[in-house]
Design a protein around this motif. Structure first.
Motif, short mmCIF file in Angstrom:
data_model
loop_
_atom_site.label_atom_id
_atom_site.label_comp_id
_atom_site.label_asym_id
_atom_site.label_seq_id
_atom_site.Cartn_x
_atom_site.Cartn_y
_atom_site.Cartn_z
N ASP A 158 0.84 -1.20 0.00
CA ASP A 158 0.00 0.00 0.00
C ASP A 158 0.88 1.25 0.00
O ASP A 158 1.27 1.75 1.06
CB ASP A 158 -0.92 -0.01 1.23
N GLU A 159 1.21 1.74 -1.20
CA GLU A 159 2.08 2.90 -1.39
C GLU A 159 3.29 2.84 -0.46
O GLU A 159 3.58 3.80 0.27
CB GLU A 159 1.30 4.19 -1.16
N PRO A 160 4.03 1.75 -0.48
CA PRO A 160 5.11 1.56 0.50
C PRO A 160 6.30 2.48 0.32
O PRO A 160 7.10 2.63 1.24
CB PRO A 160 5.51 0.10 0.28
N LEU A 161 6.45 3.09 -0.86
CA LEU A 161 7.65 3.88 -1.13
C LEU A 161 7.37 5.38 -1.24
O LEU A 161 8.27 6.16 -1.55
CB LEU A 161 8.31 3.40 -2.44
N SER A 162 6.15 5.78 -0.97
CA SER A 162 5.76 7.17 -1.23
C SER A 162 6.49 8.18 -0.35
O SER A 162 6.61 9.35 -0.72
CB SER A 162 4.25 7.34 -1.06
N ALA A 163 6.99 7.75 0.81
CA ALA A 163 7.66 8.69 1.72
C ALA A 163 9.16 8.81 1.44
O ALA A 163 9.85 9.60 2.09
CB ALA A 163 7.45 8.26 3.17
N LEU A 164 9.67 8.05 0.46
CA LEU A 164 11.10 8.04 0.17
C LEU A 164 11.45 8.96 -0.98
O LEU A 164 10.61 9.28 -1.82
CB LEU A 164 11.53 6.61 -0.16
#
Length: 290
Positions: A158-164
């Motif tokens: 679930d959008e696992p990379l959006s904060a990177l």
């Protein structure tokens, strides 16, 4: 592999919506759920995981019933063979990297698989670190290894990379794709990042107001009109200049600025800030709003 037909009444931003989807997903497929906020993407993952109970329908995984409203079947989340990776890494702060992963092992004595996960995620040198000592990207690799520790049949992302940042996203995308292939997973991703979707996915499922609007490959979806283009890039419009009979569209692609000459009619629906695909066919520039 996955046969689901699920229906759930939801409320999104105070507005009632009925999530009503039917999907058949083959073993080993990597699919992406795509759509605007509130369209039902995360709720779909939560119903598959068992964290949300549908009102009606069924969910079969390898011919095993995980949910069937008509038969009052609802397998608990802990008994569903799946890994779930969120935006929030949710690592245990008082455990080391190795302990975080070992905690989720299907067999607590399976040290061989634990070592394999540490090696696959390049975490061997970090195995005795606490989460507080890790970067965001390193924490996400730990979270991914922990999601795999249960030896899942399905991996939910679930959008696992959006904060990177962009560089770290690209590295983690390689890890995810490698793991998907290595363990023959069936993977379902929620993402809004076009390049990520194109790079990872076999199939895109567009959701709109709780319904499936379209199923196709990512390139078919984002490259409509550009499918035979010689090259394609994703960018953001930062300026539009009127040059009498044409418009000059300034598109930021990575750290580069590209200028595209367009007919005025082609730019009617384009505004500054729009995400676009830029391509070239027969030496003519092409631009399409995403």
């Amino acid at each position: 592999m996955i046969d689901l037909k699920l229906r759930k009444s939801l409320t999104s931003d105070g507005t009632a919506m009925v999530l009503d989807i039917q999907l058949n997903i083959a073993q080993g497929q990597f699919i992406t759920l795509f759509g605007s906020s509130g369209s039902g993407k995360t709720s779909t993952l939560r119903m598959i995981s068992g964290l949300m109970t549908p009102d009606e329908g069924h969910l079969l995984v390898k011919d095993k019933s995980w949910f069937d409203a008509s038969k009052s079947i609802h397998v608990s989340p802990g008994k569903r063979k799946l890994g779930y990776l969120f935006q929030d890494y949710a690592l245990f702060p008082n455990m080391t990297v190795k302990e975080n992963i070992a905690f989720a092992l299907a067999d607590s004595k399976d040290t061989v698989f634990l070592t394999e996960l540490l090696e696959s995620m390049d975490l061997v040198q970090l195995q005795d670190f606490s989460p507080a000592q890790l970067s965001g990207g390193q924490q996400q690799r730990v979270a991914l290894a922990r999601a795999l520790a249960v030896k899942p049949e399905i991996l939910l992302l679930d959008e696992p990379l959006s904060a990177l940042d962009h560089s770290m996203r690209e590295k983690l995308q390689e890890y995810i794709l490698s793991i998907h292939r290595k363990y023959s997973l069936t993977t379902i991703l929620v993402s809004h990042d076009v390049s990520e979707i194109i790079k990872l996915s076999d199939l895109l499922i567009e959701l709109d107001n709780g319904k499936i609007r379209r199923k196709c490959t990512p390139r078919e979806f984002f490259g409509a009109g550009l499918t035979s283009a010689k090259f394609q890039f994703q960018g953001e419009i930062i300026a539009i200049h009127d040059e009498d009979v044409v418009h000059i569209i300034h598109v930021k692609i990575g750290s580069e600025l590209v200028k595209v000459v367009c007919d005025i009619d082609e730019t009617k629906n384009l505004t500054i800030g729009d995400k676009v695909m830029v391509g070239s066919k027969a030496f003519n520039p092409l631009i399409k709003k995403i």
